[in-house]
Design a protein around this motif. Structure first.
Motif, mmCIF file in Angstrom:
data_model
loop_
_atom_site.group_PDB
_atom_site.id
_atom_site.type_symbol
_atom_site.label_atom_id
_atom_site.label_comp_id
_atom_site.label_asym_id
_atom_site.label_seq_id
_atom_site.Cartn_x
_atom_site.Cartn_y
_atom_site.Cartn_z
ATOM 1 N N PRO A 14 0.814 -1.230 0.000
ATOM 2 C CA PRO A 14 0.000 0.000 0.000
ATOM 3 C C PRO A 14 0.839 1.269 0.000
ATOM 4 O O PRO A 14 0.408 2.299 -0.532
ATOM 5 N N GLY A 45 -2.432 -2.375 -5.225
ATOM 6 C CA GLY A 45 -3.855 -2.691 -5.262
ATOM 7 C C GLY A 45 -4.378 -2.881 -6.668
ATOM 8 O O GLY A 45 -3.832 -2.354 -7.643
ATOM 9 N N SER A 48 -10.482 -6.601 -0.119
ATOM 10 C CA SER A 48 -9.106 -6.371 0.328
ATOM 11 C C SER A 48 -8.477 -7.630 0.896
ATOM 12 O O SER A 48 -9.168 -8.506 1.449
ATOM 13 N N ASP A 49 -7.180 -7.703 0.766
ATOM 14 C CA ASP A 49 -6.386 -8.777 1.374
ATOM 15 C C ASP A 49 -6.039 -8.352 2.794
ATOM 16 O O ASP A 49 -5.344 -7.351 2.990
ATOM 17 N N GLY A 102 -3.502 -5.378 3.138
ATOM 18 C CA GLY A 102 -4.335 -4.177 3.169
ATOM 19 C C GLY A 102 -4.699 -3.623 1.813
ATOM 20 O O GLY A 102 -5.480 -2.682 1.727
ATOM 21 N N VAL A 103 -4.170 -4.192 0.724
ATOM 22 C CA VAL A 103 -4.505 -3.683 -0.601
ATOM 23 C C VAL A 103 -5.742 -4.390 -1.139
ATOM 24 O O VAL A 103 -6.039 -5.529 -0.770
ATOM 25 N N ASP A 104 -6.471 -3.705 -2.025
ATOM 26 C CA ASP A 104 -7.597 -4.345 -2.690
ATOM 27 C C ASP A 104 -7.072 -5.299 -3.747
ATOM 28 O O ASP A 104 -6.138 -4.980 -4.486
ATOM 29 N N ARG A 164 -13.236 4.361 -5.571
ATOM 30 C CA ARG A 164 -12.694 4.054 -4.245
ATOM 31 C C ARG A 164 -13.617 4.548 -3.133
ATOM 32 O O ARG A 164 -13.886 3.839 -2.158
ATOM 33 N N ARG A 210 -16.907 -2.358 0.910
ATOM 34 C CA ARG A 210 -15.641 -3.062 1.111
ATOM 35 C C ARG A 210 -15.826 -4.368 1.880
ATOM 36 O O ARG A 210 -16.702 -4.493 2.730
ATOM 37 N N SER A 262 -13.225 -7.942 3.268
ATOM 38 C CA SER A 262 -11.895 -8.538 3.385
ATOM 39 C C SER A 262 -11.950 -9.956 2.860
ATOM 40 O O SER A 262 -12.917 -10.676 3.044
#
Length: 356
Positions: A182, A187, A217-218, A222-224, A332, A337, A339
């Protein structure tokens, strides 16, 4: 159907002397070889923090090598560099592009040009104030297959355009890949999703708005890693975009009209020797239109040089980059969102530009 970009070679033969900030994968595999085979461009200098990478690139392209912590700065100070190509990680695009413009250099910047719209506005204003060219490197825009698609739509081959679907995705990347960082602007949205957003603008026009989106997100990084977005145009057409790092490879878009569809199966990453095939589907007829190969990277390099040499108006490129960043920000900001735990699949090494 909005007008698609046309490459018009400049009349002046003087080469544009380009300095390269970084030796990333897409630069070494695609853009620098394309520049080397473009008569309007001369690769004058290559800078990298890594000494061996800088020397290898400079030797390959007959350029000056600059390296170490001050290599980028020394390149910007050179009088024999007219313009820079910036293939650094996304988070570094804005600061180094700003330094390049402040040094009086024109700038071709890898996508995404910035990680947010505020930075895009600032760079566009700076370039305009210095009368410098600022261009975002979306190479697929410069492939002739999209003009062929536009002609099919404009002549009514699929009736009235109702919907665009665009997909760009590929299998998981190695864990150390910068697109999982990130802090470097990683991402899926900024890497793969931006292609689909730009395709929507190309095919449906500039006046798009984001209706809704999702991003998964992973939790480890933390990135999409995947997402979808729904956009609408002022007329009857909508765009459904899908992208990510958790997919079988796909690089395609489909235009769906009132009487048929056009399918483009290698929309974003066709190599120079690839003959595109456009599939036109109607209720009682399916036709495949085979087009001649085209070199989108060389076309992009030629158009950048044409603008610097005064043969093309650079304002539309600045405005398009800003509008693109605004749409990405909206995707965005509107995202629902989630996880993702363990859905990434096996790590499969991929090319640094998603297999282009």
């Amino acid at each position: 159907m909005p007008a698609l970009p046309v490459v018009r070679p400049p009349a002046r033969p003087a080469p544009l002397r380009v300095g390269v900030l970084g030796c990333g994968g897409i630069a070494m595999r695609r853009m620098l070889p394309a520049m080397a085979r473009t008569p309007l461009v001369e690769i004058a200098a290559v800078a990298s923090r890594d000494r061996d990478r800088a020397k290898a690139a400079a030797t390959r392209f007959d350029a000056v090598a600059l390296h170490g912590p001050d290599g980028y700065r020394h390149l910007l100070d050179r009088d024999d560099v007219d313009a820079v190509y910036v293939p650094l990680p996304p988070a570094l695009h804005a600061p180094w592009t700003a330094r390049a413009l402040e040094s009086g250099k024109h700038a071709l910047v890898e996508k995404p040009m910035t990680t947010d719209a505020r930075q895009a506005h600032d760079l566009a204003d700076l370039a305009k104030s210095r009368s410098l060219v600022l261009m975002e490197s979306f190479m697929f825009l410069h492939h002739s297959q999209h003009r062929a698609v536009g002609r099919l739509v404009d002549t009514g081959r699929i009736g009235e355009l109702r919907c665009l679907t665009a997909e760009f995705g590929f299998p998981p990347l190695p864990p150390e890949d910068i697109r999982y960082r990130p802090d470097l602007g990683g991402g899926a949205l900024l890497d793969a999703g931006v292609y689909t957003v730009r395709a929507a603008g190309l095919l449906l026009g500039d006046a798009l708005s984001v209706v809704g989106s999702t991003l998964v997100s992973d939790p480890a990084t933390g990135v999409d890693i995947r997402g979808d977005a729904l956009l609408r145009a002022p007329g009857p057409a909508t765009a459904h975009l899908s992208f990510g790092f958790t997919h079988a490879y796909r690089s395609a878009y489909t235009l769906w009209g009132s009487t048929g569809r056009i399918v483009v199966g290698r929309a974003f990453t066709p190599p120079p020797d690839h003959s595109p095939v456009l599939r036109v589907e109607r209720q009682d007829h399916v036709e495949e239109v085979t087009l001649p190969p085209d070199d989108q990277f060389a076309n992009l390099a030629a158009r950048f040089a044409a603008m610097v040499l005064g043969q093309e108006d650079p304002a539309p490129e600045r405005e398009a980059a800003v509008r693109q960043a605004e749409l990405v920000d909206a995707v965005r900001e509107m995202a629902v969102r989630d996880s993702s735990v363990g859905d990434g699949g096996p790590v499969v090494p991929m090319a640094a530009d998603g297999g282009a």
